[in-house]
Enzyme design. Structure first.
Site, PDB file in Angstrom:
ATOM      1  N   PHE A 129       4.177  -8.810   0.437  1.00  0.00           N
ATOM      2  CA  PHE A 129       2.782  -8.413   0.222  1.00  0.00           C
ATOM      3  C   PHE A 129       2.075  -9.495  -0.611  1.00  0.00           C
ATOM      4  O   PHE A 129       2.644  -9.995  -1.585  1.00  0.00           O
ATOM      5  CB  PHE A 129       2.752  -7.060  -0.483  1.00  0.00           C
ATOM      6  CG  PHE A 129       1.383  -6.461  -0.576  1.00  0.00           C
ATOM      7  CD1 PHE A 129       0.769  -5.932   0.548  1.00  0.00           C
ATOM      8  CD2 PHE A 129       0.687  -6.450  -1.770  1.00  0.00           C
ATOM      9  CE1 PHE A 129      -0.502  -5.388   0.473  1.00  0.00           C
ATOM     10  CE2 PHE A 129      -0.586  -5.913  -1.858  1.00  0.00           C
ATOM     11  CZ  PHE A 129      -1.182  -5.378  -0.725  1.00  0.00           C
ATOM     12  N   ASP A 198      10.658  -4.675  -5.264  1.00  0.00           N
ATOM     13  CA  ASP A 198       9.386  -3.963  -5.203  1.00  0.00           C
ATOM     14  C   ASP A 198       9.595  -2.761  -4.288  1.00  0.00           C
ATOM     15  O   ASP A 198       9.915  -2.923  -3.101  1.00  0.00           O
ATOM     16  CB  ASP A 198       8.291  -4.901  -4.669  1.00  0.00           C
ATOM     17  CG  ASP A 198       6.917  -4.253  -4.739  1.00  0.00           C
ATOM     18  OD1 ASP A 198       6.828  -3.006  -4.686  1.00  0.00           O
ATOM     19  OD2 ASP A 198       5.920  -4.995  -4.815  1.00  0.00           O
TER      20      ASP A 198
END
Ligand SMILES: *Cc1c(COP(=O)(O)O)cnc(C)c1O
Length: 429
Positions: A129, A198
């Site tokens: 991301f 994450d």
């Protein structure tokens, strides 16, 4: 061929079906974007009312003690902990995912700099991301490190003697591909690197066992599968072996060992509390607490493993129905075909204009989202524009999947997506 009646029957037989009642969902809408913003738990409105009118309105400053405001980051962290394989008092809810990444990546790089100064590479996935890439770029400059961003198939071979940190999002936000946390963490450790995970698209969607995988650091998002509301606080976890080794750089007063001593010099709190910075967003934490409870409510019906089974069944059904009903309509599956290798979302590329197709779907009451690809060579999967569909097992029904595919088929077959009103791209896609 699967029929709609069969999907209805699967919902009737689904032991998790009742959990949908926890949510306020608009009628006549099929919401397949819980991977971006979770739906509104009914309990949030009640809780917000109390937090605003009683706690803030009547209690005023006294509520920091009387309503447990001061303890909210720790309390919500402890509520999240079992969903990610963390122990008690190992997680706090605070700040955003981006800010928490800054803290843990700084910590990992500082520990490596002290222990193995030759390790100068942050290794990540090229299609991670963007905020993860941007924070890593900033810290690479600050620590005079190199950010090495490679495709998933090249991660292991890139873990060399210079690798300091392996930074990965467990479920890829584009393809939904799920990394094997256990083997990649082990590979990182074998190579002398630390592993930061994450969990933005994992927490509340796939069972995670941070301590079992022996991970080093983790962060994650409160507003996706944890249903904490737009901009909800994120969370941060640090393995016990590292937590007291380093003072994270955002040394605000609430990470101090004794904030209300008002001392002149910073002294980090022991344990995960040092990963707090400033005054927490109490109203947002109250909403997040209710959001996490909607996931924990599944424990009475099999918990995360049961949610995972349903999530895999929903996304598999979606892929099968698209193959049956939307064949030759320009869609290409861009997610792993095996359910075990996917998170809780499915992505397709469209041969024409994926953004217009998604806008046409949204206009017809089927909400997914659109993610533009990187610019680059045509045959590179990271350059594909993607239609994303998320399947939150807490509230998505099998019949929703059937109905969504039916609308998708109609939008594609009729060419409705070509209407000029769908050609304009909104700011947020
Ligand atoms: C959603 C998401 C974020 C969000 O970060 P914010 O700081 O909340 O904007 C970060 N990383 C990943 C991988 C995400 O999917």
């Amino acid at each position: 061929m699967t029929t709609r009646a069969e999907c209805v029957a699967r919902d009737v037989a689904d032991p998790l079906a009742g959990l949908r009642e926890q949510f306020e969902l608009p009628a006549d809408l099929i919401y397949l974007d819980g991977n971006s913003l979770g739906a509104l738990p009914r309990a949030v409105a009640v809780r917000m009312q109390a937090a605003v009118q009683q706690e803030w309105g009547q209690g005023l400053i006294r509520s920091w003690n009387d309503a447990g405001w001061i303890d909210a980051p720790r309390r919500v962290g402890n509520l999240i902990a079992p969903l990610i394989g963390a122990g008690i008092d190992e997680v706090v809810a605070a700040d955003s995912t981006s800010v928490n990444l800054y803290k843990v990546l700084s910590a990992a790089l500082a520990i490596q700099r002290a222990q193995s100064p030759a390790r100068r590479v942050i290794l990540t996935e090229r299609s991670n991301f963007p905020t993860d890439l941007y924070i890593a770029q900033s810290l690479a400059r600050q620590f005079e490190c190199e950010l090495r961003a490679v495709t998933a198939d090249r991660l292991i071979e890139s873990l060399d003697a210079r690798a300091a940190v392996l930074l990965l999002t467990q479920v890829n936000y584009r393809s939904g591909a799920l990394h094997d946390m256990v083997s990649l963490t082990a590979a990182a450790h074998q190579a002398g690197a630390m592993a930061i995970w994450d969990l933005a698209h994992s927490a509340g969607a796939v069972p995670v066992d941070l301590n079992g995988a022996d991970a080093d650091f983790a962060i994650g998002c409160g507003y996706k599968y944890l249903n904490g509301g737009p901009g909800a606080p994120a969370f941060v976890w640090v393995h016990r072996r590292h937590v007291d080794l380093f003072e994270q750089p955002l040394s605000g007063w609430l990470g101090h060992a004794a904030p209300f001593a008002f001392a002149e010099i910073y002294r980090a709190a022991p344990g995960i509390a040092r990963y707090l910075c400033g005054t927490p967003s109490i109203l947002s934490l109250a909403a997040l607490e209710e959001g996490v409870r909607t996931v924990r409510a599944a424990e009475a019906h099999g918990g995360m493993p049961a949610l995972r089974r349903k999530s895999m069944a929903l996304s598999t059904l979606f892929i099968e129905l698209v193959a049956e009903r939307c064949a030759n309509l320009g869609l290409t599956l861009c997610s792993p075909r095996e359910a075990e290798r996917r998170g809780s979302q499915v992505s397709f590329a469209h041969a024409g204009n994926g953004c217009a197709v998604m806008q046409a779907l949204i206009a017809r009451g089927v909400i997914g989202d659109f993610r533009a690809g990187l610019t680059g060579a045509q045959d590179d999967p990271d350059t594909r524009d993607l239609l994303r569909f998320g399947f939150t097992p807490l509230y998505t029904r099998f019949v929703d999947v059937w109905d969504a595919v039916e609308v998708l088929r109609d939008v594609l077959e009729s060419g409705q997506w070509r209407e000029p009103r769908f050609a304009q791209r909104a700011v947020v896609t």
